[in-house]
Write a protein that holds these residues in place. Structure first.
Motif, PDB file in Angstrom:
ATOM      1  N   MET A 155       0.909  -1.362  -0.218  1.00 31.60           N
ATOM      2  CA  MET A 155      -0.367   0.117  -0.302  1.00 31.60           C
ATOM      3  C   MET A 155       1.279   1.501  -0.197  1.00 31.60           C
ATOM      4  SD  MET A 155      -2.678  -1.500   2.704  1.00 31.60           S
ATOM      5  CE  MET A 155      -3.583   0.225   3.329  1.00 31.60           C
ATOM      6  N   VAL A 156       0.246   2.484  -0.642  1.00 32.62           N
ATOM      7  CA  VAL A 156       1.248   3.215  -0.941  1.00 32.62           C
ATOM      8  C   VAL A 156       1.044   4.217  -0.770  1.00 32.62           C
ATOM      9  CG1 VAL A 156       1.935   4.802  -2.939  1.00 32.62           C
ATOM     10  CG2 VAL A 156       1.886   2.032  -3.394  1.00 32.62           C
ATOM     11  N   LEU A 157       1.576   5.276  -0.164  1.00 32.76           N
ATOM     12  CA  LEU A 157       1.132   6.639   0.956  1.00 32.76           C
ATOM     13  C   LEU A 157       0.483   7.709  -0.211  1.00 32.76           C
ATOM     14  CD1 LEU A 157       3.562   7.017   3.615  1.00 32.76           C
ATOM     15  CD2 LEU A 157       1.275   7.011   4.188  1.00 32.76           C
ATOM     16  N   PRO A 158      -0.406   8.438   0.484  1.00 32.40           N
ATOM     17  CA  PRO A 158      -0.911   9.416  -0.792  1.00 32.40           C
ATOM     18  C   PRO A 158       0.236  10.618  -0.992  1.00 32.40           C
ATOM     19  CG  PRO A 158      -2.632   8.281   0.593  1.00 32.40           C
ATOM     20  CD  PRO A 158      -1.493   7.751   0.784  1.00 32.40           C
ATOM     21  N   LYS A 159       0.517  11.206  -1.479  1.00 34.30           N
ATOM     22  CA  LYS A 159       1.217  12.062  -1.969  1.00 34.30           C
ATOM     23  C   LYS A 159       0.954  13.254  -0.668  1.00 34.30           C
ATOM     24  CE  LYS A 159       3.808  15.550  -5.105  1.00 34.30           C
ATOM     25  NZ  LYS A 159       4.065  15.933  -3.348  1.00 34.30           N
ATOM     26  N   SER A 160      -0.805  13.338  -0.639  1.00 32.46           N
ATOM     27  CA  SER A 160      -0.890  14.055   0.282  1.00 32.46           C
ATOM     28  C   SER A 160      -0.730  14.170   1.670  1.00 32.46           C
ATOM     29  CB  SER A 160      -2.344  14.655   0.347  1.00 32.46           C
ATOM     30  OG  SER A 160      -3.442  13.216   1.094  1.00 32.46           O
ATOM     31  N   GLU A 161      -0.539  12.562   2.300  1.00 28.23           N
ATOM     32  CA  GLU A 161       0.057  12.196   3.443  1.00 28.23           C
ATOM     33  C   GLU A 161       1.513  12.624   3.493  1.00 28.23           C
ATOM     34  OE1 GLU A 161      -1.037  11.771   6.360  1.00 28.23           O
ATOM     35  OE2 GLU A 161      -3.458  12.153   5.177  1.00 28.23           O
ATOM     36  N   LYS A 162       2.342  12.179   2.286  1.00 30.36           N
ATOM     37  CA  LYS A 162       4.010  12.727   2.323  1.00 30.36           C
ATOM     38  C   LYS A 162       3.726  13.974   2.494  1.00 30.36           C
ATOM     39  CE  LYS A 162       4.785   8.789  -0.612  1.00 30.36           C
ATOM     40  NZ  LYS A 162       5.084   8.185  -1.651  1.00 30.36           N
ATOM     41  N   ASP A 163       3.258  14.249   1.486  1.00 27.00           N
ATOM     42  CA  ASP A 163       3.031  16.707   1.751  1.00 27.00           C
ATOM     43  C   ASP A 163       3.420  17.158   3.180  1.00 27.00           C
ATOM     44  OD1 ASP A 163       4.131  16.450  -0.935  1.00 27.00           O
ATOM     45  OD2 ASP A 163       2.128  17.099  -1.185  1.00 27.00           O
ATOM     46  N   ARG A 164       2.081  16.117   3.599  1.00 29.02           N
ATOM     47  CA  ARG A 164       2.001  16.403   5.457  1.00 29.02           C
ATOM     48  C   ARG A 164       2.878  16.317   6.712  1.00 29.02           C
ATOM     49  NH1 ARG A 164      -1.687  15.035   9.991  1.00 29.02           N
ATOM     50  NH2 ARG A 164      -1.678  13.095   8.666  1.00 29.02           N
ATOM     51  N   ILE A 165       3.261  14.733   5.961  1.00 24.98           N
ATOM     52  CA  ILE A 165       4.388  14.742   6.807  1.00 24.98           C
ATOM     53  C   ILE A 165       6.594  15.674   6.575  1.00 24.98           C
ATOM     54  CG2 ILE A 165       5.832  12.484   7.358  1.00 24.98           C
ATOM     55  CD1 ILE A 165       3.543  10.540   6.251  1.00 24.98           C
ATOM     56  N   ALA A 166       6.384  15.302   5.936  1.00 27.52           N
ATOM     57  CA  ALA A 166       7.490  16.761   5.771  1.00 27.52           C
ATOM     58  C   ALA A 166       7.086  17.940   6.081  1.00 27.52           C
ATOM     59  CB  ALA A 166       7.855  15.943   3.233  1.00 27.52           C
ATOM     60  N   GLY A 167       6.016  18.321   5.604  1.00 26.36           N
ATOM     61  CA  GLY A 167       5.797  19.642   6.620  1.00 26.36           C
ATOM     62  C   GLY A 167       6.443  19.039   7.470  1.00 26.36           C
ATOM     63  N   MET A 168       6.051  18.424   8.409  1.00 26.40           N
ATOM     64  CA  MET A 168       6.329  18.215  10.288  1.00 26.40           C
ATOM     65  C   MET A 168       8.046  17.587  10.206  1.00 26.40           C
ATOM     66  SD  MET A 168       3.306  15.957  11.515  1.00 26.40           S
ATOM     67  CE  MET A 168       2.646  15.017  10.417  1.00 26.40           C
ATOM     68  N   ILE A 169       8.200  17.015   9.088  1.00 22.11           N
ATOM     69  CA  ILE A 169       9.656  16.874   9.353  1.00 22.11           C
ATOM     70  C   ILE A 169      10.770  18.058   9.711  1.00 22.11           C
ATOM     71  CG2 ILE A 169      11.516  15.651   8.215  1.00 22.11           C
ATOM     72  CD1 ILE A 169       9.852  13.746   7.242  1.00 22.11           C
ATOM     73  N   MET A 170      10.063  18.428   8.580  1.00 25.29           N
ATOM     74  CA  MET A 170      11.038  20.591   8.596  1.00 25.29           C
ATOM     75  C   MET A 170      10.715  21.339   9.814  1.00 25.29           C
ATOM     76  SD  MET A 170      10.522  21.283   3.968  1.00 25.29           S
ATOM     77  CE  MET A 170       8.663  20.935   3.992  1.00 25.29           C
ATOM     78  N   GLN A 171       9.916  21.164  10.207  1.00 27.23           N
ATOM     79  CA  GLN A 171       9.278  21.656  11.246  1.00 27.23           C
ATOM     80  C   GLN A 171      10.277  21.553  12.926  1.00 27.23           C
ATOM     81  OE1 GLN A 171       4.859  22.057  12.500  1.00 27.23           O
ATOM     82  NE2 GLN A 171       4.305  22.214  10.212  1.00 27.23           N
ATOM     83  N   GLY A 172      11.009  20.280  12.473  1.00 26.57           N
ATOM     84  CA  GLY A 172      11.503  19.345  13.106  1.00 26.57           C
ATOM     85  C   GLY A 172      10.935  19.277  14.398  1.00 26.57           C
ATOM     86  N   ILE A 173       9.507  18.501  14.405  1.00 29.71           N
ATOM     87  CA  ILE A 173       9.413  17.479  14.859  1.00 29.71           C
ATOM     88  C   ILE A 173      10.289  16.045  14.826  1.00 29.71           C
ATOM     89  CG2 ILE A 173       7.243  16.080  15.656  1.00 29.71           C
ATOM     90  CD1 ILE A 173       5.753  19.045  13.704  1.00 29.71           C
ATOM     91  N   GLU A 174       9.797  15.531  15.959  1.00 34.49           N
ATOM     92  CA  GLU A 174      10.716  13.977  16.322  1.00 34.49           C
ATOM     93  C   GLU A 174       9.605  12.880  15.516  1.00 34.49           C
ATOM     94  OE1 GLU A 174      11.287  13.516  20.679  1.00 34.49           O
ATOM     95  OE2 GLU A 174      12.632  15.677  20.758  1.00 34.49           O
ATOM     96  N   HIS A 175      10.515  12.382  15.356  1.00 31.56           N
ATOM     97  CA  HIS A 175       9.591  11.180  14.198  1.00 31.56           C
ATOM     98  C   HIS A 175       8.982  10.446  15.043  1.00 31.56           C
ATOM     99  CE1 HIS A 175      13.542  11.323  11.425  1.00 31.56           C
ATOM    100  NE2 HIS A 175      12.770  12.472  11.439  1.00 31.56           N
ATOM    101  N   HIS A 176       9.419  10.094  16.686  1.00 33.14           N
ATOM    102  CA  HIS A 176       8.029   9.025  17.086  1.00 33.14           C
ATOM    103  C   HIS A 176       7.000   9.915  17.410  1.00 33.14           C
ATOM    104  CE1 HIS A 176      10.184  11.781  20.802  1.00 33.14           C
ATOM    105  NE2 HIS A 176       9.000  11.235  20.870  1.00 33.14           N
TER     106      HIS A 176
END
Length: 149
Positions: A1-22
């Motif tokens: 199952m593939v993650l939708p692009k919208s979810e990948k974008d949202r997660i990438a945004g959280m990563i760029m904000q410095g939110i910890e992975h867990h």
């Protein structure tokens, strides 16, 4: 199952904000229904980092020992820390643990709930234990996992 692009974008945004992975994993899993994002894993985050060319530093502090103490404090604040003893310290309540040993025991909230439910609903507690060593650059450390069901 593939993650939708919208979810990948949202997660990438959280990563760029410095939110910890867990924390990203917790947030995404909590807000997802019954779809692919509800089973997001650490590897998915790593794949998003690579695909988006992101640069991240998940270390809490440049000194590993300090970083672990900060993580242990976060776990304590969240009620997830069962026991912590840093290297070089003696625990007067557990004198059998030598000062050179490092011990970190924790149980996440969902695990605590499942464990307490199991104790209520069963006569026997089954325990699985696994131990490993030499799995990282930190020599002399042993990882022991304890699971119950």
């Amino acid at each position: 199952m593939v993650l939708p692009k919208s979810e990948k974008d949202r997660i990438a945004g959280m990563i760029m904000q410095g939110i910890e992975h867990h924390k990203i994993l917790e947030r995404v899993r909590e807000t997802s229904g019954r779809n692919r994002t509800s089973i997001l894993e650490k590897k998915d985050i790593e794949n998003i980092i690579a695909a988006y060319g992101l640069s991240v530093n998940q270390s809490r502090h440049s000194d590993n020992s300090t970083s672990v103490r900060l993580i242990a404090q976060d776990m304590k604040d969240a009620g997830e820390l069962l026991y912590f003893k840093d290297q070089g310290e003696l625990d007067p309540q557990n004198t059998e643990i030598p000062s050179e040993e490092f011990v970190l025991a924790f149980m996440k909230g969902g695990q605590q709930l499942m464990f307490s439910e199991q104790l209520k609903n069963t006569e026997k507690l089954q325990v699985c234990m696994d131990s490993t060593h030499c799995i990282s650059q930190y020599t002399g450390f042993q990882l022991t996992s304890l699971m119950t069901y």
